[in-house]
Design a protein around this motif. Sequence first.
Motif, PDB file in Angstrom:
ATOM      1  N   UNK A 168       5.510   2.744   2.233  1.00  0.00           N
ATOM      2  CA  UNK A 168       5.819   3.647   1.118  1.00  0.00           C
ATOM      3  C   UNK A 168       6.081   5.053   1.633  1.00  0.00           C
ATOM      4  N   UNK A 169       5.364   5.458   2.692  1.00  0.00           N
ATOM      5  CA  UNK A 169       5.570   6.775   3.279  1.00  0.00           C
ATOM      6  C   UNK A 169       6.945   6.919   3.893  1.00  0.00           C
ATOM      7  N   UNK A 170       7.524   5.803   4.323  1.00  0.00           N
ATOM      8  CA  UNK A 170       8.856   5.832   4.930  1.00  0.00           C
ATOM      9  C   UNK A 170       9.951   5.792   3.865  1.00  0.00           C
ATOM     10  N   UNK A 171       9.610   5.406   2.660  1.00  0.00           N
ATOM     11  CA  UNK A 171      10.593   5.297   1.583  1.00  0.00           C
ATOM     12  C   UNK A 171      10.359   6.400   0.562  1.00  0.00           C
ATOM     13  N   UNK A 172      11.366   6.699  -0.193  1.00  0.00           N
ATOM     14  CA  UNK A 172      11.247   7.791  -1.177  1.00  0.00           C
ATOM     15  C   UNK A 172      10.386   7.406  -2.371  1.00  0.00           C
ATOM     16  N   UNK A 173      10.590   6.222  -2.927  1.00  0.00           N
ATOM     17  CA  UNK A 173       9.875   5.834  -4.151  1.00  0.00           C
ATOM     18  C   UNK A 173       8.631   5.031  -3.866  1.00  0.00           C
ATOM     19  N   UNK A 174       7.533   5.370  -4.523  1.00  0.00           N
ATOM     20  CA  UNK A 174       6.274   4.648  -4.349  1.00  0.00           C
ATOM     21  C   UNK A 174       5.840   3.997  -5.653  1.00  0.00           C
ATOM     22  N   UNK A 175       6.762   3.836  -6.597  1.00  0.00           N
ATOM     23  CA  UNK A 175       6.405   3.364  -7.936  1.00  0.00           C
ATOM     24  C   UNK A 175       5.889   1.927  -7.933  1.00  0.00           C
ATOM     25  N   UNK A 176       6.366   1.097  -6.979  1.00  0.00           N
ATOM     26  CA  UNK A 176       5.933  -0.292  -6.939  1.00  0.00           C
ATOM     27  C   UNK A 176       4.662  -0.517  -6.151  1.00  0.00           C
ATOM     28  N   UNK A 177       4.010   0.539  -5.771  1.00  0.00           N
ATOM     29  CA  UNK A 177       2.824   0.451  -4.925  1.00  0.00           C
ATOM     30  C   UNK A 177       1.656  -0.198  -5.665  1.00  0.00           C
ATOM     31  N   UNK A 178       0.974  -1.128  -4.976  1.00  0.00           N
ATOM     32  CA  UNK A 178      -0.184  -1.799  -5.565  1.00  0.00           C
ATOM     33  C   UNK A 178      -1.469  -1.173  -5.030  1.00  0.00           C
ATOM     34  N   UNK A 179      -2.504  -1.195  -5.855  1.00  0.00           N
ATOM     35  CA  UNK A 179      -3.745  -0.581  -5.396  1.00  0.00           C
ATOM     36  C   UNK A 179      -4.571  -1.560  -4.572  1.00  0.00           C
ATOM     37  N   UNK A 180      -5.591  -1.028  -3.913  1.00  0.00           N
ATOM     38  CA  UNK A 180      -6.410  -1.821  -2.997  1.00  0.00           C
ATOM     39  C   UNK A 180      -7.106  -2.968  -3.719  1.00  0.00           C
ATOM     40  N   UNK A 181      -7.593  -2.743  -4.926  1.00  0.00           N
ATOM     41  CA  UNK A 181      -8.282  -3.811  -5.669  1.00  0.00           C
ATOM     42  C   UNK A 181      -7.364  -5.013  -5.886  1.00  0.00           C
ATOM     43  N   UNK A 182      -6.099  -4.749  -6.110  1.00  0.00           N
ATOM     44  CA  UNK A 182      -5.128  -5.841  -6.284  1.00  0.00           C
ATOM     45  C   UNK A 182      -4.996  -6.654  -4.998  1.00  0.00           C
ATOM     46  N   UNK A 183      -4.952  -5.968  -3.867  1.00  0.00           N
ATOM     47  CA  UNK A 183      -4.889  -6.671  -2.584  1.00  0.00           C
ATOM     48  C   UNK A 183      -6.160  -7.492  -2.348  1.00  0.00           C
ATOM     49  N   UNK A 184      -7.292  -6.968  -2.775  1.00  0.00           N
ATOM     50  CA  UNK A 184      -8.558  -7.709  -2.634  1.00  0.00           C
ATOM     51  C   UNK A 184      -8.487  -8.986  -3.469  1.00  0.00           C
ATOM     52  N   UNK A 185      -8.042  -8.877  -4.708  1.00  0.00           N
ATOM     53  CA  UNK A 185      -7.913 -10.063  -5.564  1.00  0.00           C
ATOM     54  C   UNK A 185      -6.963 -11.088  -4.956  1.00  0.00           C
ATOM     55  N   UNK A 186      -5.819 -10.613  -4.452  1.00  0.00           N
ATOM     56  CA  UNK A 186      -4.844 -11.523  -3.840  1.00  0.00           C
ATOM     57  C   UNK A 186      -5.423 -12.204  -2.602  1.00  0.00           C
ATOM     58  N   UNK A 187      -6.204 -11.472  -1.830  1.00  0.00           N
ATOM     59  CA  UNK A 187      -6.784 -12.046  -0.615  1.00  0.00           C
ATOM     60  C   UNK A 187      -7.854 -13.085  -0.943  1.00  0.00           C
ATOM     61  N   UNK A 188      -8.646 -12.839  -1.986  1.00  0.00           N
ATOM     62  CA  UNK A 188      -9.616 -13.848  -2.410  1.00  0.00           C
ATOM     63  C   UNK A 188      -8.888 -15.086  -2.943  1.00  0.00           C
TER      64      UNK A 188
END
Length: 198
Positions: A168-188
């Motif tokens: 996201x830091x390399x791209x201009x738009x960060x609107x599609x960024x997911x939060x850490x809790x979402x990644x935790x749910x996906x990993x479980x």
Amino acid sequence: MGRWKPDGRGRLEQAALELYLERGFERTSVAEIAERAGLTERTFFRHYADKREVLFAGADELRELLADAVARAPGSAPPMEIAAAALRAAAVPMQERREQARRRQAVIAATPELQERELIKLASLSAALAEALRRRGVDDASAGLAAEVGIAVFKVAFLRWIEQAEQAGEQAGESGERDLARFIDESFAGLTTVIAGT
């Protein structure tokens, strides 16, 4: 002496991260960190035992947060569900400091000594999570297993979140960024898939 400025601890943390990224962890001294922060070495050592601890000082608060979240979980929830809820709770303060977490991880990834220290921190989080589960009446084996697996899942989720932050830091738009809790749910959810073999 200049006018006193608040938040010495935060200034030391910011200065250390900047210098570690600019020069590398090994080539940065405590004196340089203190100077960049506009403070003395003595002030540095009032806050941190050594220059590594600038990167790991939040571990105590994280252990407490995990234990509190476990204590607040519904009484009927299974151990792994409780562990997942506790890790989601731990994600909240990290989410608020996403850029700092990304920079911190870059420093750790570049330094074997810090990678070892990070593993020690993760082991201490696992131990705290297991102890909190035991206090709820979960047997030793189940508490230990849920905590170890939970921390392993958290580590995978955290690294995926950091990778997204870097992209996201390399791209201009960060609107599609997911939060850490979402990644935790996906990993479980991914763990469930791995166990089921589908």
